[in-house]
Design a protein around this motif. Structure first.
Motif, short mmCIF file in Angstrom:
data_model
loop_
_atom_site.label_atom_id
_atom_site.label_comp_id
_atom_site.label_asym_id
_atom_site.label_seq_id
_atom_site.Cartn_x
_atom_site.Cartn_y
_atom_site.Cartn_z
N UNK A 4 33.43 -15.78 9.77
CA UNK A 4 33.26 -17.21 9.56
C UNK A 4 34.43 -17.88 8.87
N UNK A 5 35.31 -17.09 8.24
CA UNK A 5 36.46 -17.68 7.57
C UNK A 5 37.45 -18.21 8.59
N UNK A 6 37.97 -19.43 8.39
CA UNK A 6 38.88 -20.07 9.33
C UNK A 6 40.32 -19.93 8.87
N UNK A 7 41.22 -19.65 9.83
CA UNK A 7 42.64 -19.57 9.53
C UNK A 7 43.23 -20.97 9.43
N UNK A 8 44.12 -21.17 8.48
CA UNK A 8 44.77 -22.47 8.32
C UNK A 8 46.19 -22.45 8.88
#
Length: 496
Positions: A4-8
Motif C-alpha cells: 500500500x505504500x506509494x512511491x514518490x
C-alpha cells in the motif's frame, strides 16, 4: 506486506565498481571451483580439450590461463559473454546457469580478465579490469592483430586450434605465497594436486567417456620446457563389488520446485583405498552423502543436506547416493559447489523410496555394512588403546607402560577441529580419534599456550572416560544420549 505504500520518485543506483569487485573476490570460490566454472563454458562450446597453465617466475605465480578448442565466439557473442548476468536463457542441457560464471569466477581470483576467442577465421578479444569496472564499467575491446598472435601463442600451442577460447587471469589476488625459499614450490604442488583431484571428480563422466581431456601445466616464464599433467577421472562410485548384498538400489524423491529426482543409493566396500573412495583426501569420511549431478557434471560431492544430522558420520562412511537433477533444474549455488535446498526439499529427500526400500532402509544398511566391517576387524585383532598424537611424548610413553607394558598397542589420537556448537568433544570411531572443538580451545587452555600437545590433563581425562567406547561397533541410542549429556555438562562448565 507493504504494497500500500506509494512511491514518490525513483533513482538509478548502479553498483559501485570497486566495491563490486571486492565483493566478488570474497564470493567463496576456491581456485578449483573457479577453474571448473570456466571449464563449464568450454564444454558448452563443444570443446574436447582444455588446458590450464599456471605461469610462474622464481618468486610468484604471475598469471593463469584456461584454453580450449571449442567453437569460440563471434565478436557479438563475445560482448554478450562479457556482460554480467547478461544472458540467463541457457539451453536446459548446458552447464552454465546464471550468465555470471566466467566473470564472478575470474574476479574471485584476479583483478584483470582477458578473453581472446577465434571463430570463422576472426579473432576477437576483450578485457575487464578492476580499474575499468570502477571507471563506469568500461569493458576494453582489444586490437585484433595482437590478440590473434597471443591466441596462437597461448591457446593450446601444441595443437594450434582454428577455433577456441582463451581466458587469461592477470594481477592474481588469491595465489600469493610467502617469501621462503620453498614456499612457491610447496604451494604449486598443493594447488595442482587439488585442481587435479577436484576436476577429476567434477567432470569424471566426461573424462571417462573420452569426451573431454583436461591438462594442467606449470610453466616458468623463462623456460620453454614444461610437462603437462593429465587429469584422470575420479568416479565416486567406481568400486569392484558392493559393500552390501543387493545394493545399489534405485530410489525416487519428489522435491518441491525441482520435480522427481532419480537416485541410486550405493554402499562402498569397507577398507577401500582407491582414488574413487579417497577422492584426494586422507579418508573417505568427508565424502559420504549425496552426489548431485546436473547434466553429467557434479555440483555437490558429498554431504547430507540436513537429511542426516552429521555430514561426517563415522557409521555412514560407506554411504553415497547419486542424484540426477532434471535438465534446467536449478538450486545450485553460484560456485556450483553445492545444492541449496529448502527444509521442505530436505524432508522430501528423507522420504525417498524405491519399489521395496526406503531411504531410511538404505541408511540402516549402510550403517550395518560399516558395523560388520568393524566386527571383522575387532575379531581379527583386539589391541589395547593408549594415548597417541596430541599428547606430550613423555605422557604417552608413561601411559603406554602403565596400560600395556611391552605388549601391542594402538594409538588413540587427539585433534582440535571445527565441531557443532553443542559439542565440546566427539568420538571418531572410524579413525580412532578423540576430537575437541577448537571453538572452545582458548576456554579450555586458559592462559596456557596452544600447541600440538596442549591440554594434556583434559585429554587424559577424556581418554580414560571414553576409551572403552572405541571397542564398541557403534553407539546405541542410549549411549548417544549419554554422550550428548556429557557435552552439555561440559558446555555448562565452560559457561557456554
Amino acid at each position: 506486506m507493504l504494497e500500500g505504500l506509494k512511491a514518490v520518485e525513483s533513482r538509478h543506483l548502479p553498483p559501485h565498481g570497486g566495491a563490486t569487485v571486492k565483493a566478488w573476490s570474497r564470493i567463496g570460490y576456491e581456485l578449483q571451483d573457479a577453474v571448473a566454472d570456466l571449464i563449464d563454458n568450454s564444454i558448452d562450446a563443444g570443446a574436447g580439450r582444455v588446458e590450464i597453465t599456471l605461469f610462474r617466475n622464481d618468486h610468484e605465480v604471475t598469471s593463469l590461463t584456461i584454453a580450449d578448442d571449442g567453437r569460440g565466439m563471434s565478436p557479438d557473442q563475445l560482448m554478450v559473454g562479457m556482460e554480467f548476468a547478461g544472458r540467463t536463457d541457457h539451453d536446459p542441457g548446458a552447464l552454465g546457469v546464471f550468465g555470471m560464471g566466467m566473470k564472478s569466477a575470474s574476479f574471485s581470483q584476479c583483478e584483470t580478465m582477458t578473453v581472446i576467442t577465434r571463430q570463422g577465421g576472426v579473432t576477437s578479444a576483450a578485457r575487464w579490469s578492476a580499474e575499468q569496472i570502477d571507471n563506469d564499467w568500461a569493458c576494453e575491446i582489444l586490437e585484433a592483430e595482437g590478440s590473434d598472435a597471443e591466441f596462437r601463442r597461448l591457446c593450446l600451442p601444441t595443437k594450434r586450434p582454428s577455433t577456441g577460447a582463451l581466458v587469461v587471469w592477470d594481477k592474481l589476488t588469491r595465489l600469493g605465497v610467502g617469501g621462503g625459499d620453498d614456499d612457491l614450490d610447496t604451494f604449486l604442488a598443493t594447488a595442482v594436486s587439488r585442481l587435479d583431484a577436484h576436476l577429476g571428480l567434477v567432470f569424471h563422466r566426461f573424462l571417462s567417456e573420452g569426451a573431454l581431456v583436461i591438462q594442467i601445466t606449470v610453466r616458468h616464464e623463462r623456460r620453454s620446457l614444461a610437462v603437462p599433467r593429465s587429469v584422470k577421472a575420479r568416479d565416486p562410485f567406481d568400486y569392484p563389488m558392493s559393500g552390501a548384498e543387493g545394493w545399489p538400489k534405485a530410489l525416487k524423491a519428489e522435491l518441491p520446485g525441482l520435480g522427481e529426482l532419480d537416485m541410486l543409493a550405493h554402499i562402498w566396500p569397507a577398507g577401500s583405498g582407491t582414488d574413487g573412495f579417497l577422492l584426494g583426501g586422507r579418508n573417505g569420511v568427508s565424502f559420504q552423502g549425496f552426489y548431485f549431478y546436473r547434466n553429467n557434471r557434479i555440483v555437490q560431492a558429498g554431504g547430507w543436506n540436513d537429511v542426516v544430522r552429521n555430514d561426517q558420520d563415522p557409521d555412514l562412511v560407506l554411504g553415497r547416493v547419486a542424484v540426477e537433477l532434471p535438465q534446467g533444474g536449478n538450486g545450485v549455488n553460484v560456485q556450483k559447489s553445492g545444492l541449496q535446498v529448502t527444509a521442505a526439499q530436505s524432508q522430501a529427500l528423507a522420504r525417498a523410496a524405491g519399489e521395496t526400500v526406503t531411504f531410511e532402509d538404505y541408511l540402516d544398511a549402510a550403517r550395518e555394512a560399516c558395523a560388520a566391517s568393524k566386527r571383522a576387524t575387532r575379531a581379527a585383532k583386539t589391541i589395547p588403546l593408549v594415548p597417541g598424537q596430541g599428547m606430550p611424548m613423555p605422557t604417552r610413553k608413561a601411559a603406554a607402560k602403565l596400560l600395556v607394558g611391552d605388549g601391542p598397542q594402538e594409538d588413540l589420537d587427539f585433534a582440535w577441529e571445527t565441531l557443532e556448537d553443542e559439542e565440546v568433544f566427539r568420538l571418531d570411531l572410524s579413525e580412532t580419534r578423540l576430537l575437541l572443538n577448537k571453538t572452545y580451545r582458548r576456554d579450555i587452555l586458559g592462559d596456557a599456550p596452544a600447541s600440538g600437545a596442549d591440554a594434556p590433563f583434559v585429554k587424559m581425562l577424556l581418554f580414560l572416560l571414553f576409551k572403552d567406547d572405541f571397542e564398541r561397533l557403534r553407539f546405541s541410542g542410549k549411549r548417544t544420549s549419554e554422550l550428548e549429556v556429557c557435552n552439555a555438562l561440559l558446555l555448562d562448565a565452560l559457561g557456554k
